[in-house]
Design a protein around this motif. Structure first.
Motif, PDB file in Angstrom:
ATOM      1  N   ILE A   1       0.848  -1.203   0.000  1.00  0.00           N
ATOM      2  CA  ILE A   1       0.000   0.000   0.000  1.00  0.00           C
ATOM      3  C   ILE A   1       0.884   1.255   0.000  1.00  0.00           C
ATOM      4  O   ILE A   1       0.627   2.221  -0.716  1.00  0.00           O
ATOM      5  N   ARG A   2       1.962   1.201   0.776  1.00  0.00           N
ATOM      6  CA  ARG A   2       2.848   2.365   0.893  1.00  0.00           C
ATOM      7  C   ARG A   2       3.486   2.688  -0.458  1.00  0.00           C
ATOM      8  O   ARG A   2       3.512   3.846  -0.887  1.00  0.00           O
ATOM      9  N   ALA A   3       3.973   1.657  -1.138  1.00  0.00           N
ATOM     10  CA  ALA A   3       4.633   1.869  -2.430  1.00  0.00           C
ATOM     11  C   ALA A   3       3.647   2.433  -3.448  1.00  0.00           C
ATOM     12  O   ALA A   3       3.936   3.399  -4.161  1.00  0.00           O
ATOM     13  N   ASP A   4       2.467   1.834  -3.456  1.00  0.00           N
ATOM     14  CA  ASP A   4       1.450   2.274  -4.412  1.00  0.00           C
ATOM     15  C   ASP A   4       0.987   3.696  -4.112  1.00  0.00           C
ATOM     16  O   ASP A   4       0.804   4.514  -5.013  1.00  0.00           O
ATOM     17  N   PHE A   5       0.834   3.996  -2.815  1.00  0.00           N
ATOM     18  CA  PHE A   5       0.363   5.318  -2.397  1.00  0.00           C
ATOM     19  C   PHE A   5       1.365   6.379  -2.815  1.00  0.00           C
ATOM     20  O   PHE A   5       1.000   7.453  -3.295  1.00  0.00           O
ATOM     21  N   LYS A   6       2.642   6.031  -2.684  1.00  0.00           N
ATOM     22  CA  LYS A   6       3.689   6.993  -3.018  1.00  0.00           C
ATOM     23  C   LYS A   6       3.647   7.319  -4.512  1.00  0.00           C
ATOM     24  O   LYS A   6       3.666   8.487  -4.912  1.00  0.00           O
ATOM     25  N   SER A   7       3.567   6.282  -5.342  1.00  0.00           N
ATOM     26  CA  SER A   7       3.550   6.554  -6.781  1.00  0.00           C
ATOM     27  C   SER A   7       2.253   7.270  -7.178  1.00  0.00           C
ATOM     28  O   SER A   7       2.263   8.153  -8.033  1.00  0.00           O
ATOM     29  N   TRP A   8       1.151   6.928  -6.511  1.00  0.00           N
ATOM     30  CA  TRP A   8      -0.130   7.604  -6.805  1.00  0.00           C
ATOM     31  C   TRP A   8      -0.031   9.108  -6.494  1.00  0.00           C
ATOM     32  O   TRP A   8      -0.439   9.938  -7.299  1.00  0.00           O
TER      33      TRP A   8
END
Lengths: 134, 586
Positions: free
Chosen positions: B33-40
């Motif tokens: 979730i953290r990785a995805d949130f960052k790129s989002w």
């Protein structure tokens, strides 16, 4: 000519709600007036203090419903002590709409509800003091 | 508080550190979730928007708690369902004190009522009960609150204004005429410890004369030192230590004698409405509760014998989610305080039970019908936060006491939420929301930190006596006022979306006439007809009890039975305790 206005402020009777009048006291002080805050007092005591302190303006606050009875009594006391003609009397608080007119008829120079802004209150205080000062 | 004694925060922190947690979200999922949130965030927002990720809602009586643009599991990564929420009716009671909440027991619809004479207020209370109110909530006039008789010079012009005039047991009897006190619960809004020690015995003596058992009486008194010493503007004050002692005397007596009566309503509402944030409101009430329990334990009482009948009274104002979150936060925090600081065993002692009144300060005179919407939002927040009972302020209260029509609309607001919307069918419907859980945790921390500040300064009674709380309040409301003037805090039709069109006038309540004269006659008759020897003996005994640091309630109860007036008892307090000059607010 600008004079430093000397104002006597406080609660009319034993009404407990003092946030409004303290806010006004701060406004007056920030506008360069000298403020004497008396806390809670009855009309005769307020008029007597106004006489002794030789103030230019008396401002009282009432949010408890006693504005007409005690307000009228304050003006009567001020007339009796012969300070009414050269002292400005203001009242503020929570009143039914029709009572604003009744308070003016009773003799208050200015009547303020929570809608009044800082600039309106201060401008009115200054103008009224200049107009009423001998 | 001695220097060695640990503060509540220190006690709770040592407990929390020991507790093992079982986070709901697993580390692997959180990483994804953290990785995805960052790129989002990189893709969807420019640098400026990312910097402005946190914004602080500026609201009437708000706490300036910053908010993210959106909340995710990353906002509460170690969220532990059982430790942080539990099921409803289970520790830590975040989701509510009862397992079935409003399905089992709907919130009590308790509209504040009081104006004119006892007979006038009795008629309005009957009207509200006839229209479905489920509890009563009685407000006294200013002379009664300030403890002067209706014929005292201080009372002139104020008898029956903004509350009902009560001078003696006779008025108390008229006030509750034909009201089944063994079936309807009554909140008696006494405000101060001093007048609780006078007025509640009048209520008890009246119930005695009706032959009602004390065991069947249900309700609450306010009995709060904060109200008497910090918020009140009055002509005469007794010292804070004496006032706090009366608060504890009241609690002690009521716990022993009137088992179903709530002995104190720890007041947040009036403090908040006077001028404090949502956080300070709860911190001060918690500090008072802690000081009160310590005093009663020092008097030899078991914590569980006292704590189950403490209740809280909150103002719910404009910041919708903050209000919901902090009711949940306070329930969780209070449970921890009772469990870890006081080692309470009884379930009831761990409950933060509360009454909510919607915010009066948030209502304005401009376009008064808008206030209906404001009060409805406040009510909704209170219910989503799990309150036990509710008063909804009326739209005309920025002008006067509510008319019958406006009071009915407030009751109808509650009934519409209860009966039509389905909101009460599910317990804690917002529980588990990333946003609400993060905000709840944040507010719990902030309340505990403010409580810690008060305790570091020497505790509740000290903070009132030295004027530090007084100054904090004035600073807060001065700043709020300036922020509203400058339009930073927005109020529709006041400083934003203003209109030149004058709305049609609303009906505004006019007080019944002649109340003062009638009260004077009643008092004259009372003084004529009572047993003066008994009256003087009762007052003398009360005065001696005040000096002996003995519980005074049995003596003020005898005063009530003897038909002493309220002002006569206040005179005894002033003589026995002396007068106090409160710290200047200005």
């Amino acid at each position: 000519m600008t004079i430093k206005i000397r104002a006597l402020l406080g609660k009319l009777g034993i009404d407990v709600h003092n946030r409004g009048i303290i806010t006004v006291a701060e406004m007056f002080r920030n506008a360069g007036m000298e403020v004497i805050y008396f806390g809670n007092a009855l009309p005769a005591q307020i008029a007597q203090t106004a006489l002794q302190e030789d103030v230019d303006l008396v401002g009282v606050s009432s949010l408890g419903g006693a504005h007409l009875t005690l307000g009228t009594a304050l003006i009567q006391e001020a007339r009796r002590l012969e300070i009414f003609d050269h002292t400005v009397f203001l009242i503020g608080g929570v009143f039914p709409p029709q009572d604003t007119l009744r308070l003016k008829e009773a003799g208050f120079d200015g009547v303020f509800t929570p809608e009044a802004t800082r600039s309106e209150i201060i401008a009115a205080a200054q103008e009224l003091v200049h107009a009423k000062k001998p | 508080m001695s220097a060695k004694q640990r503060t509540t925060r220190e006690i709770l922190q040592s407990q929390t550190l020991q507790a093992e947690r079982t986070p709901l979200y697993n580390p692997e999922a959180l990483e994804k979730i953290r990785a995805d949130f960052k790129s989002w965030t990189q893709e969807a927002f420019n640098a400026h928007a990312r910097e402005a990720w946190q914004q602080t809602p500026r609201t009437v009586l708000g706490s300036d708690t910053p908010r993210d643009l959106v909340y995710t599991p990353l906002s509460c990564p170690d969220f532990d369902y059982q430790k942080d929420l539990g099921n409803p009716g289970q520790e830590p009671y975040t989701r509510g004190i009862h397992p079935d909440m409003y399905r089992g027991r709907k919130f009590t619809m308790r509209q504040l009522t009081g104006f004119g004479s006892a007979e006038d207020t009795n008629r309005r209370m009957q009207f509200m009960l006839d229209h479905g109110a489920t509890g009563l909530n009685v407000l006294f006039d200013l002379p009664t609150i300030q403890m002067y008789d209706s014929d005292d010079p201080w009372a002139a012009g104020q008898v029956g204004m903004s509350g009902v005039a009560v001078d003696s047991i006779e008025d108390m009897d008229a006030l509750f005429k034909d009201i089944p006190l063994d079936r309807v619960s009554v909140s008696i809004v006494t405000h101060y410890p001093s007048n609780t020690a006078i007025l509640f015995p009048m209520f008890l003596a009246m119930a005695e004369e009706r032959g009602l058992s004390r065991d069947h009486l249900r309700g609450s008194v306010q009995n709060d030192t904060t109200l008497e010493q910090l918020i009140r503007s009055g002509a005469e004050y007794i010292p804070p230590e004496a006032c706090f002692r009366l608060q504890c005397d009241n609690i002690e007596f009521i716990r022993q004698q009137v088992p179903k009566w709530n002995s104190t309503t720890l007041n947040g509402y009036n403090l908040r409405e006077f001028g404090t944030s949502a956080v300070t409101e709860m911190a001060v009430a918690a500090a008072n509760a802690i000081a009160t329990l310590e005093e009663l334990i020092a008097r030899g009482h078991d914590v569980d014998a006292v704590a189950g009948r403490l209740t809280f009274f909150w103002s719910v104002s404009n910041d919708f989610f903050e209000e919901i979150a902090r009711l949940r936060a306070m329930r969780r925090l209070w449970h921890k305080i009772m469990k870890y600081r006081f080692q309470a065993k009884n379930k009831r002692s761990l409950w933060m039970r509360c009454h909510v009144q919607t915010s009066g300060v948030a209502l304005v005179q401009q376009e008064p019908l808008n206030n209906v919407i404001r009060s409805c939002l406040h009510s909704l927040a209170a219910i989503l936060g799990g309150t036990q009972s509710l008063h909804v302020d009326s739209y005309d209260e920025a002008y006067s006491v509510p008319t019958e029509e406006a009071a009915l609309l407030s009751l109808r607001t509650q009934q519409i939420i209860q009966e039509e919307s389905g909101i009460t069918d599910v317990v804690d419907p917002l529980g588990g929301s990333f946003y609400l859980e993060a905000l709840t945790a944040d507010l719990e921390d902030r309340i505990l930190n403010e409580l810690d500040k008060i305790e570091q300064r020497g505790g509740y009674v000290q903070a009132i006596g030295d004027g530090s709380l007084h100054r904090e309040i004035v600073d807060y409301f001065s700043k709020q006022h300036a922020d509203i003037e400058q339009g930073e805090i927005k109020i529709v039709a006041v400083n934003t979306h203003t209109s030149q069109v004058k709305p049609p006038p609303i009906n505004v309540f006019s007080y019944p006439e002649g109340v003062e004269a009638r009260q004077r006659t009643k008092l004259a008759e009372l003084r004529q007809n009572r047993d003066e020897r008994r009256v003087q003996a009762a007052l003398q005994n009360l005065k001696q009890a005040c000096g002996r640091s003995e519980n005074i309630l049995p003596f003020s109860l005898e005063c009530a039975r003897s038909r002493c007036t309220e002002g006569e008892l206040f005179a005894v307090f002033k003589e026995a305790f002396g007068l106090w000059n409160p710290p200047a607010l200005w």
